[in-house]
Design a protein around this motif. Structure first.
Motif, PDB file in Angstrom:
ATOM      1  N   GLU A 220       0.812  -1.215   0.000  1.00 54.86           N
ATOM      2  CA  GLU A 220       0.000   0.000   0.000  1.00 54.86           C
ATOM      3  C   GLU A 220       0.847   1.268   0.000  1.00 54.86           C
ATOM      4  O   GLU A 220       0.313   2.358  -0.204  1.00 54.86           O
TER       5      GLU A 220
ATOM      6  N   SER B 259     -16.903  -1.716   8.669  1.00 62.21           N
ATOM      7  CA  SER B 259     -17.238  -0.807   7.573  1.00 62.21           C
ATOM      8  C   SER B 259     -16.002  -0.222   6.893  1.00 62.21           C
ATOM      9  O   SER B 259     -16.098   0.762   6.179  1.00 62.21           O
ATOM     10  N   ARG B 260     -14.836  -0.774   7.159  1.00 65.16           N
ATOM     11  CA  ARG B 260     -13.611  -0.270   6.553  1.00 65.16           C
ATOM     12  C   ARG B 260     -13.601  -0.537   5.055  1.00 65.16           C
ATOM     13  O   ARG B 260     -13.967  -1.615   4.599  1.00 65.16           O
ATOM     14  N   LEU B 261     -13.192   0.454   4.285  1.00 62.91           N
ATOM     15  CA  LEU B 261     -13.124   0.294   2.840  1.00 62.91           C
ATOM     16  C   LEU B 261     -11.963  -0.628   2.480  1.00 62.91           C
ATOM     17  O   LEU B 261     -10.856  -0.456   2.996  1.00 62.91           O
ATOM     18  N   PRO B 262     -12.190  -1.614   1.625  1.00 66.17           N
ATOM     19  CA  PRO B 262     -11.094  -2.525   1.252  1.00 66.17           C
ATOM     20  C   PRO B 262     -10.052  -1.804   0.408  1.00 66.17           C
ATOM     21  O   PRO B 262     -10.360  -0.884  -0.349  1.00 66.17           O
ATOM     22  N   SER B 263      -8.817  -2.242   0.532  1.00 70.73           N
ATOM     23  CA  SER B 263      -7.724  -1.655  -0.236  1.00 70.73           C
ATOM     24  C   SER B 263      -7.702  -2.219  -1.653  1.00 70.73           C
ATOM     25  O   SER B 263      -8.449  -3.144  -1.998  1.00 70.73           O
ATOM     26  N   ARG B 264      -6.823  -1.673  -2.477  1.00 67.96           N
ATOM     27  CA  ARG B 264      -6.697  -2.149  -3.850  1.00 67.96           C
ATOM     28  C   ARG B 264      -6.222  -3.591  -3.890  1.00 67.96           C
ATOM     29  O   ARG B 264      -6.660  -4.382  -4.715  1.00 67.96           O
TER      30      ARG B 264
ATOM     31  N   GLU C 272      -6.751  -5.902  -1.574  1.00 68.88           N
ATOM     32  CA  GLU C 272      -7.855  -6.764  -1.144  1.00 68.88           C
ATOM     33  C   GLU C 272      -8.888  -6.938  -2.252  1.00 68.88           C
ATOM     34  O   GLU C 272      -9.427  -8.027  -2.461  1.00 68.88           O
ATOM     35  N   LYS C 273      -9.177  -5.847  -2.981  1.00 67.23           N
ATOM     36  CA  LYS C 273     -10.122  -5.949  -4.095  1.00 67.23           C
ATOM     37  C   LYS C 273      -9.591  -6.876  -5.190  1.00 67.23           C
ATOM     38  O   LYS C 273     -10.343  -7.681  -5.753  1.00 67.23           O
TER      39      LYS C 273
END
Length: 435
Positions: free
Chosen positions: A42, A384-389, A391-392
């Motif tokens: 990241e 509710s944490r936004l997934p990282s690139r 993880e996507k």
């Protein structure tokens, strides 16, 4: 426990860092290397995400336990200059805190190859969760905790028993390997056997200096590392520059090659770590005197009786494990024996258990409970944490492929968004070509 720990390992919590420095003055504080290296994807530019050479150079620089701190600093500087990361803020801050997480700065600390990351505590958390519940009261928790301790003790005793009844398979003709199989546990011997094979197949002596005492040997291993090994003829003390024995308690391949060159048939006593020896408790099961290990003398008759009982039980279990009829017969015999021994002490009903508890504590359970257990709080985040690139991308990679009816290609799109997918791929290829 009465004394401060020699080492504490945590994540990058600055509050804990300040607390350790103020309270645990003589305790070494180490950050989890795995958690830090997991953030690299990241923090680096997109152009380095798929660069295999960058990952290889960075990992060889950070994870190596064979380099000194000065050598690590030189390698780190080379990696930063090669991949133009000198001004990256995260890498600069990590280099400033290098003494807290880089293994090169812990080469002198005897961690028995266990305390490198927080995985040890995480595995213990997972183990205890199998026996406890989050809303259990204090009494139930203590009962479950005792079950956990008994389970660990039983597993350890079983491994000790298997060590005493299992003959390891030799892979070389060295008497050193056979000697190691008789004194080390199965898990430790497998690691030592790898070092023996490394010395047997790949290591070579570069130079020998026996003009003075101790003698100095230069050993070249499979990874092109040249280590200096000193050997004292007076007391057979052998030390290696890789510091593997002081760090993990296991003899390295460089020392094994020197011992072979000296035609030694047994491993010297100063190279035998007490933590990884076969337990003399199991030797007592087979009526074998355990005076050879002076640090473990069992004078407690109760422990000896327990060891004999455990050996008999495990022996009978292994003897009948191949025949189901014998298993049923042994089970019935054990149940009859339990009825004879605990005829007056078996608690079967809930009322009897409750009465036994009240007699033990000398108090009756209240009819109304005023104090309730606290609400369970999720300590791993709200979800509710936004997934990282990364993880996507991993989630998309795990999805099964499907065939598009429009372009007849296999991928993760269909005929409704085929045009958008092709346009996205064109933009990505143009961007990669510009880079």
């Amino acid at each position: 426990m009465g004394i401060a720990p020699k080492l504490i390992i945590t994540d990058q919590d600055l509050g804990i860092k300040v607390a350790v420095e103020k309270v645990l003055v003589n305790t070494r504080h180490r950050w989890c290397t795995w958690h830090i290296m997991a953030k690299v994807a990241e923090k680096v530019p997109k152009s380095l995400l798929g660069n295999y050479e960058f990952k290889k150079d960075l990992n060889s620089c950070v994870w190596s336990e064979l380099i000194e701190p000065t050598e690590f600093e030189d390698k780190w500087k080379t990696v930063m200059e090669t991949y133009e990361l000198e001004g990256a803020e995260w890498f600069v801050s990590m280099f400033e805190s290098r003494k807290f997480w880089v293994p090169a700065y812990f080469r002198d600390f005897p961690n028995s190859s266990l305390i490198k990351t927080t995985s040890v505590s995480e595995s213990q958390n997972s183990f205890f969760k199998r026996y406890t519940q989050s809303r259990a009261n204090l009494v139930v928790f203590l009962m479950n905790f005792n079950n956990v301790v008994d389970a660990q003790g039983n597993h350890s005793a079983k491994l000790d028993y298997m060590d005493s009844n299992t003959i390891a398979k030799m892979k070389t003709e060295w008497s050193l390997e056979k000697h190691a199989s008789t004194i080390f546990t199965d898990g430790a011997f497998k690691e030592i056997q790898e070092q023996i094979l490394e010395a047997y197949n790949h290591c070579s002596l570069v130079s020998i200096s026996n003009d003075s005492s101790p003698e100095v040997y230069k050993v070249l291993d499979h990874f092109s590392n040249t280590c200096t090994v000193t050997f004292s003829m007076e007391d057979s003390v052998c030390q290696c520059g890789c510091k593997m024995f002081s760090r993990t308690g296991l003899v390295c391949c460089h020392i094994f090659l020197v011992l072979k060159n000296k035609k030694m048939r047994l491993i010297p006593e100063n190279l035998i770590g007490g933590r990884m020896l076969k337990s003399p408790l199991v030797k007592a099961v087979h009526v074998v005197q355990c005076q050879d290990v002076a640090t473990h003398v069992y004078v407690d008759e109760k422990k000896k009786a327990q060891a004999i009982l455990l050996g008999e039980m495990l022996g009978r279990y292994q003897a009948v494990s191949v025949d189901i009829d014998q298993i049923h017969e042994l089970t019935s015999i054990v149940r009859e024996a339990r009825q004879q021994i605990f005829a007056d002490g078996i608690v079967t009903s809930t009322a009897q258990k409750k009465k036994l508890m009240e007699e033990f504590y000398g108090a009756e359970a209240p009819q109304e409970v005023d104090v309730q257990p606290p609400e369970v709080i999720n300590t791993k985040g709200c979800g509710s944490r936004l997934p990282s690139r990364v993880e996507k991308a991993l989630k998309l990679k795990r999805k099964p492929l499907r065939q598009c009816k429009k372009c007849q290609k296999w991928g993760h799109h269909d005929s409704r968004n085929c045009d958008k997918f092709e346009e996205k791929e064109k933009r990505r290829s143009r961007r990669n070509s510009e880079v």
